[in-house]
Design an enzyme around this catalytic site. Structure first.
Site, PDB file in Angstrom:
ATOM      1  N   ASP A 200       0.870  -1.168   0.000  1.00 46.65           N
ATOM      2  CA  ASP A 200       0.000   0.000   0.000  1.00 46.65           C
ATOM      3  C   ASP A 200       0.914   1.228   0.000  1.00 46.65           C
ATOM      4  O   ASP A 200       1.512   1.570   1.019  1.00 46.65           O
ATOM      5  CB  ASP A 200      -0.886  -0.048   1.249  1.00 46.65           C
ATOM      6  CG  ASP A 200      -1.672   1.242   1.464  1.00 46.65           C
ATOM      7  OD1 ASP A 200      -1.459   2.210   0.715  1.00 46.65           O
ATOM      8  OD2 ASP A 200      -2.489   1.265   2.400  1.00 46.65           O
ATOM      9  N   GLN A 203       0.867   6.485   1.123  1.00 45.77           N
ATOM     10  CA  GLN A 203       1.615   7.563   1.784  1.00 45.77           C
ATOM     11  C   GLN A 203       3.020   7.728   1.213  1.00 45.77           C
ATOM     12  O   GLN A 203       3.757   8.618   1.646  1.00 45.77           O
ATOM     13  CB  GLN A 203       1.712   7.286   3.296  1.00 45.77           C
ATOM     14  CG  GLN A 203       0.377   7.354   4.022  1.00 45.77           C
ATOM     15  CD  GLN A 203      -0.228   8.757   3.987  1.00 45.77           C
ATOM     16  OE1 GLN A 203       0.483   9.759   3.834  1.00 45.77           O
ATOM     17  NE2 GLN A 203      -1.537   8.841   4.123  1.00 45.77           N
TER      18      GLN A 203
HETATM   19  N1  PLP Z   1      -3.655   3.442   2.786  1.00 52.71           N
HETATM   20  C1  PLP Z   1      -3.090   4.421   3.498  1.00 52.71           C
HETATM   21  C2  PLP Z   1      -1.798   4.158   4.205  1.00 52.71           C
HETATM   22  C3  PLP Z   1      -3.707   5.668   3.583  1.00 52.71           C
HETATM   23  O1  PLP Z   1      -3.135   6.650   4.291  1.00 52.71           O
HETATM   24  C4  PLP Z   1      -4.926   5.871   2.901  1.00 52.71           C
HETATM   25  C5  PLP Z   1      -5.634   7.166   3.007  1.00 52.71           C
HETATM   26  O2  PLP Z   1      -5.476   7.909   3.923  1.00 52.71           O
HETATM   27  C6  PLP Z   1      -5.464   4.832   2.157  1.00 52.71           C
HETATM   28  C7  PLP Z   1      -4.792   3.630   2.120  1.00 52.71           C
HETATM   29  C8  PLP Z   1      -6.726   4.983   1.396  1.00 52.71           C
HETATM   30  O3  PLP Z   1      -6.541   5.851   0.332  1.00 52.71           O
HETATM   31  P1  PLP Z   1      -7.788   6.381  -0.534  1.00 52.71           P
HETATM   32  O4  PLP Z   1      -8.765   6.936   0.458  1.00 52.71           O
HETATM   33  O5  PLP Z   1      -7.191   7.407  -1.416  1.00 52.71           O
HETATM   34  O6  PLP Z   1      -8.343   5.215  -1.271  1.00 52.71           O
END
Ligand code: PLP
Length: 405
Positions: A200, A203
């Site tokens: 993921d 960030q």
């Molecule tokens: N993963 C992490 C580490 C995040 O900080 C975020 C959002 O804050 C997400 C996933 C989800 O991202 P999105 O809301 O753009 O799909």
């Protein structure tokens, strides 16, 4: 500093405003960043000059839009050094990218009794899609824990891995702790045991130079809105041989090759995973955000954010009763903290009155909050356009707020 901060700040119109008659201090960049004028212009230009539905019509507007949309795919490929453009799938954000990967990977590779390792510091969007898939398939989620500094206990991985482990899902950077995880090391361990790795990168993509071939991960996800681009656009990268083995996530137009009631065949990569009309203008404007970042230099942006992180950490550490969560040396510009005797929500609400935007709450990380036995934190997160003067304003306001309690 190799770039002109005054000029950079002028490029972000939203930063020019006053909130409650005070200059806006925007420290909620981990939630979403702001956009430079050239990204806003790209959105407007798309709608005013060449908006049409992509990949379908033989007319001028559709052709031009298709070209611009596909140009962004190439920019993303270059940005992360992916091997081919077929490996760049556009989604509506990291969350959708993870849901896509979890669904399709689960359908292809997960059987009853299989195991997925997910770290304790994950955002809910890198936990729940794996849980949903595990529930459907009768698989099990195993947690990879962290220590109290916010470091992943990589040494525990060897004992958590079993012959049934099929995938490990980890954030590149934690949205609460700021910890930068050692992805290459994790990948090497996983791959030495034939386990796939999902990262993921929500960030990370705007704050680290990502070389996907060097990281050697199987999947990588990120969102444009955290990269100075529009919201509603995300990316899923996947290894080509892996993506080719996965079934589609959603059905509809674009993702098919031929549809018959006797059976349907699917389009080639990446279109197999891009059902329906995508966020055309958003993807095109994301191209402008990538140009902006590349022009600025991600390395320059990261160096500046580290400076801000170090300065703010030193200042905050002097405040009595203030605890910072996430004290790893490998850390990005995110500081989560609490102050003894003051609720994080009160701190955030009062800081807002000084024109300062911080995040408060659980940050979509319930297991992490449970680890530290807390209900939430205040989170200040920096971007290259923030300044030391803004940190001074923040620290002074914070001290004032604390003194009121
Ligand atoms: N993963 C992490 C580490 C995040 O900080 C975020 C959002 O804050 C997400 C996933 C989800 O991202 P999105 O809301 O753009 O799909």
């Amino acid at each position: 500093m190799s770039f002109d901060l005054k000029k950079i700040r002028e490029e972000f119109p939203i930063l020019q405003q006053k909130i409650y008659n005070r200059p806006l201090v925007y420290f909620d960049n981990a939630a979403t960043t702001q956009r430079p004028q050239q990204v806003i212009d790209a959105l407007i230009r798309t709608y005013t000059e060449y908006y049409g539905n992509i990949h379908r019509a033989a007319h001028f507007l559709a052709d031009k839009a298709t070209l611009a949309y596909e140009e962004t795919r190439e920019k993303v490929r270059k940005l992360i050094n992916a091997e081919t453009r077929e490996q760049i799938i556009f989604t509506k954000g990291t969350t959708e990218s993870i849901n896509l990967a979890a669904f399709s990977f689960g359908e292809a590779f997960i059987h009853e009794g299989d195991e997925i390792i997910v770290s304790e510091m994950e955002h809910h969007s890198n936990i729940v899609p794996w849980q949903l898939m595990a529930g459907r398939k009768g698989a099990k989620i195993v947690m990879l824990p962290i220590d109290d500094e916010g470091r992943l206990l990589i040494e525990n991985m060897e004992t958590l891995i079993t012959p049934r482990t099929k995938l490990i899902a980890v954030a590149h950077i934690s949205n609460v702790l700021g910890t930068i995880n050692p992805i290459r090391q994790i990948t090497q361990i996983a791959h030495s045991k034939g386990i796939r790795i999902f990262i993921d990168g929500a960030q990370a993509a705007a704050h680290l130079r990502i070389d996907i071939q060097d990281l050697d991960v199987d999947f990588y996800a990120f969102s444009a809105h955290k990269m100075y681009g529009p919201n509603g656009v995300g990316v899923l990268y996947g290894k080509k041989e892996l993506l080719e083995q996965l079934p589609p996530y959603q059905g509809g137009g674009e993702m098919i090759s031929e549809v018959k009631f006797s059976g349907t065949t699917y389009n080639e990569l990446p279109y197999k995973f891009e059902a329906g009309t995508p966020n055309i203008s958003g993807v095109i404007a994301f191209g402008a955000a990538i140009d902006y970042l590349e022009n600025l230099g991600i390395e320059n942006a990261a160096a500046r954010e580290t400076e801000l992180l170090n300065y703010a950490t030193a200042e905050l550490s002097q405040i009595p009763g203030l605890r910072i969560y996430g004290t790893q040396s490998e850390k990005s510009g995110v500081i989560s903290f609490n102050v003894d005797g003051v609720h994080f929500f009160d701190l955030g609400t009062m800081l807002d009155k000084f024109g300062i935007a911080v995040r408060t709450g659980r940050h979509c990380t319930d297991p992490l909050m449970d680890h530290f036995d807390i209900q939430g934190t205040v989170r200040a997160s920096f971007a290259f356009y923030n300044t030391k003067e803004e940190i001074d304003v923040f620290i002074e306001a914070l001290k004032k707020v604390i003194s009121m309690f």
